[in-house]
Scaffold this active site. Sequence first.
Site, short mmCIF file in Angstrom:
data_model
loop_
_atom_site.label_atom_id
_atom_site.label_comp_id
_atom_site.label_asym_id
_atom_site.label_seq_id
_atom_site.Cartn_x
_atom_site.Cartn_y
_atom_site.Cartn_z
N ASP A 136 0.82 -1.21 0.00
CA ASP A 136 0.00 0.00 0.00
C ASP A 136 0.85 1.26 0.00
O ASP A 136 2.03 1.24 0.31
CB ASP A 136 -0.95 0.01 1.19
CG ASP A 136 -0.24 -0.04 2.53
OD1 ASP A 136 0.78 -0.74 2.63
OD2 ASP A 136 -0.70 0.62 3.48
N GLU A 140 0.17 -1.30 5.71
CA GLU A 140 1.26 -0.83 6.57
C GLU A 140 1.09 0.62 6.93
O GLU A 140 1.36 1.04 8.06
CB GLU A 140 2.60 -1.04 5.83
CG GLU A 140 3.84 -0.78 6.69
CD GLU A 140 4.33 0.66 6.65
OE1 GLU A 140 5.26 1.00 7.40
OE2 GLU A 140 3.78 1.47 5.87
#
Length: 488
Positions: free
Chosen positions: A79, A146
């Site tokens: 991400d 994350e």
Amino acid sequence: MNEILTTLEPKAIWRHFQTLCNTPRPSYHEASIRQHLIDWAHSIGLITYVDTAGNLLIRKAATEGMEGAETVILQGHLDMVSQKSADVEHDFEKDPIVVRVVDGWVHATGTTLGADNGIGVAAALAVLESSDIQHGPIEALFTIEEETSLRGALELEESILNGKILLNLDSEDSGDVYIGCAGGVDINVSKRYQAQAASEGTKAMTISITGLRGGHSGLDIHKGRANANVLAGRLLNALKEVNHFGLTGFTGGTLRNAIPRDSSFTINYQPSEQSAIQRLISKVSNDMKAEFASTEPKLEVFVSSAAVENELFSDDQVALINALNCAPNGVNRMSTELPGVTETSCNFGVINLKNDVDGSKCFDACLLVRSLLDSAVEHHAQTAKSVFNLIGADVALENAYPGWRPDPQSGLLKHFLEVHKEITGKEANVKVIHAGLECGVIGAKYSGMEMVSFGPNIRGAHSPAERMEIASVGEFWRLLVALLASVK
């Protein structure tokens, strides 16, 4: 589709980074890029596994003659942070990142670039597809979410990794190697308020704070940058001198781990108070600009007309403003053991006050505490919780993650330093980072694992100013290839 990066060297790593830029992958929306990587891996004969959290693991066998080498885990996250300039139209769930090359650096166009951590993922993919790189068994672990919560690492299945050496490819300073990181916790605040109708003759205005630099709430927290939410709270507090105004809305920041660049609130007011309000705004604005002249030269405060809406009751409004002004933000303490390293901090990342369908107001906020000491994370989080408990808000401490305790005697670190000197001709700087690397979480699940984190030069992460130095990517790649070839 933009393909400008495919002309850069080393071609393998830049080609994969271009694919990542072309594939939308904001936090919570990693499914498309994960499926793309699964299909790609299968097309070149590699084995994939998706765990229950949604993390992707791709395995590659050792090259000939390296079968007896230790398994190396290459680790990064899928991400990216979704931040854009206020004047840019961009849908992070649908639109590709539009990249530019300027003076040896890769930039996006009005948005975050996603070099954090797209370049680490791209490097791992280049290793996986290579036919001319010597390496032992490879496990490439690509985690999710994350940037928002570390959920992928926190929920990583504990039995899927075989390797005892982990190379985290999520650092942002060429020439540095990280051997420790901060732990942290989110402080999520919520409260429902009853609202009252505005009195007759009321007008409304929105006060907006814009132009701030923002940045990473860990890496940039010590640089003296302003937090737009804090400045907005300061303006609100000054307005308590006015005989009457009614707070109707507030919005500031978008992510708990990005220093807010923009923030605004809307108030009802009586026309007779307009001059006093404007004088206060002008005074406080000038004070703030003077205080942050060197770090926030583009700080601006704008006032615009707004629609009159229901407002908070006076007592609730005063209590909320007081809480906003008491909430922790910024550096709490610098490390006494690691000079120049932030030990404990808090980022007041997100504030919202908005209308609910029944005419009431919903307030929510998110702060992120970080510290190298887990005990300090707990204490500072409890401090923030106490502030909002005093106004009757619900406060949840969520997504806690441990720090990564440095081990200066690590055999992997010694090996890294030797290879770094051989490849670059320079000594690497051994550092501890005031940010939440996934190493701490993964290391807690797999005891005995040795880890280091390194990467190319990335500047302005978590903001539209994010950029990545092309030359440092080449050095990063050469270092990674040499490390893999020399692990025994």
